[in-house]
Scaffold this active site. Structure first.
Site, short mmCIF file in Angstrom:
data_model
loop_
_atom_site.label_atom_id
_atom_site.label_comp_id
_atom_site.label_asym_id
_atom_site.label_seq_id
_atom_site.Cartn_x
_atom_site.Cartn_y
_atom_site.Cartn_z
N GLU A 58 0.83 -1.22 0.00
CA GLU A 58 0.00 0.00 0.00
C GLU A 58 0.86 1.26 0.00
O GLU A 58 2.07 1.21 0.27
CB GLU A 58 -0.93 0.00 1.22
CG GLU A 58 -0.19 0.03 2.54
CD GLU A 58 -0.99 0.66 3.67
OE1 GLU A 58 -1.47 1.79 3.49
OE2 GLU A 58 -1.11 0.03 4.73
N LYS B 3 -4.10 -2.05 14.61
CA LYS B 3 -3.32 -1.12 15.41
C LYS B 3 -3.87 -1.01 16.81
O LYS B 3 -5.09 -1.01 17.01
CB LYS B 3 -3.31 0.26 14.75
CG LYS B 3 -2.20 0.39 13.74
CD LYS B 3 -2.33 1.66 12.97
CE LYS B 3 -2.79 1.37 11.61
NZ LYS B 3 -3.80 1.92 10.94
N1 PSU Z 1 -0.66 1.08 9.10
C1 PSU Z 1 0.30 1.94 9.44
N2 PSU Z 1 0.14 3.23 9.04
C2 PSU Z 1 -0.93 3.65 8.31
C3 PSU Z 1 -1.94 2.71 7.97
C4 PSU Z 1 -1.75 1.45 8.39
O1 PSU Z 1 1.27 1.58 10.09
O2 PSU Z 1 -1.01 4.82 7.96
C5 PSU Z 1 -3.11 3.14 7.11
C6 PSU Z 1 -3.54 1.98 6.20
O3 PSU Z 1 -3.49 2.45 4.87
C7 PSU Z 1 -4.94 1.65 6.61
C8 PSU Z 1 -5.42 3.00 7.05
O4 PSU Z 1 -5.69 1.09 5.57
O5 PSU Z 1 -4.31 3.51 7.79
C9 PSU Z 1 -6.70 2.94 7.85
O6 PSU Z 1 -7.29 4.21 7.84
P1 PSU Z 1 -8.81 4.38 8.35
O7 PSU Z 1 -8.76 3.95 9.78
O8 PSU Z 1 -9.09 5.83 8.18
O9 PSU Z 1 -9.65 3.48 7.52
#
Ligand code: PSU
Ligand code: MN
Length: 304
Positions: free
Chosen positions: A24, A158
């Site tokens: 990604e 996370k």
């Molecule tokens: N993992 C990380 N850093 C990030 C992300 C994941 O260590 O920035 C990103 C990924 O792209 C994941 C997104 O899909 O955060 C999730 O965002 P949201 O909670 O707004 O869906």
């Protein structure tokens, strides 16, 4: 394959049925600070290559959905100031307007599936945020795992999220959550979340076989493989808990909402840990790249 634009290396690998691992780009633009973001993006690609697979970093650049970026494209993304964060909802709009955006887990899964890539390595997926019963903040990543046939290797959800609720939603959506090599689900920066994993697998081959079987059953959606951070890089849960609580309070106090929540929390935790969270993040991403490359190889063996 007209809507996705694979790089020459990715196109060749796919045509020759060699293993490819999708990566990604939101982690580059919104997940890590410059210049570590570029270094890590390069290291992750190198790790995938060293472990026998072709890396395919995914992003929308000037309206084109690229699968596999040149080093110049990678650097431009890493340095860009205001790149859009694309999930399922935003991809088509970004592309139709000829704009540039980084793909989250959800959007990367969509692109990987379109390109014919079955395995994807990342750091952590999005999930159910703490307080979701009021905010309704649940990442589109979860729903995507039930839509797109891609096996996603992450270090767990996370630790800024509500992990029990995240597991419940994944169960409701019918997404297999597999802990790699241990009974507990890992919690991103820590090896254990204090929660038993719904499924456990100890080899890349087993994970690949399960992916292929799911396809044979005609079940839509992928698998979530949660790979614990290496022991020497982990940050203890007890150490992180108060820091996460503080970062979450700050987010509320500053009225952070929507797409900005995850990047804000990651940046705040980076500051509050004096950069230690970033070191751990780097170690776990590389660890996931390794496992994803192995799984991709095993999948090629089964298809043959
Ligand atoms: N993992 C990380 N850093 C990030 C992300 C994941 O260590 O920035 C990103 C990924 O792209 C994941 C997104 O899909 O955060 C999730 O965002 P949201 O909670 O707004 O869906
Ligand atoms: Mn959200």
């Amino acid at each position: 394959m007209t809507i996705v634009t694979p790089s020459p290396a990715v196109a060749t690998a796919l045509a020759e049925k060699r293993p490819v691992v999708a990566l990604e780009s939101t982690i580059i633009t919104h997940g890590m600070p410059w210049p570590q973001n570029l270094e890590v993006a390069r290291q992750v690609e190198a790790t995938v290559r060293k472990n026998g697979a072709e890396p395919a970093t995914i992003a929308v650049i000037d309206g084109t959905l690229h699968v596999g970026l040149t080093d110049e494209q990678l650097e431009a993304l890493a340095q860009a100031r205001s790149v859009a964060k694309l999930s399922r909802a935003d991809m088509a709009v970004c592309m139709s307007q000829g704009r540039t955006g980084a793909t989250t887990v959800a959007a990367t899964m969509i692109a990987a599936k379109l390109a014919g890539i079955s395995v994807f390595a990342t750091g952590g997926i999005g999930g159910v945020h703490k307080g979701a019963e009021n905010s309704f903040d649940i990442s589109a990543d979860l729903q995507e795992l039930s839509h797109s046939e891609v096996t996603v290797v992450a270090a767990g959800a996370k630790a800024i999220l509500d992990l029990p609720k995240t597991l419940e939603v994944l169960e409701t959506l019918g997404v297999p959550v597999i802990a790699y090599g241990q009974d507990q689900v890992p919690a991103f920066w820590s090896r254990e979340a204090g929660l038993r994993a719904p499924l456990r697998m100890d080899t890349a081959k087993d994970i690949a076989k399960a992916h292929v079987m799911r396809g044979r059953l005609g079940l839509p959606g992928g698998q979530l493989v949660t790979n614990p951070i290496p022991q020497d890089a982990e940050i203890a849960r007890e150490t992180l808990a108060p820091i996460i609580a503080e970062a979450t309070r700050d987010a509320h106090a500053h009225g952070i909402s929507g797409k900005d929540v995850t990047p804000y929390l990651l940046q705040r935790i980076f500051e509050l840990t004096d950069g230690r969270s970033l070191e751990a993040n780097i170690a776990l991403v590389l660890n996931n790249a390794r496992l994803a490359a192995e799984i991709a190889q095993e999948m090629c063996n089964i298809d043959a």
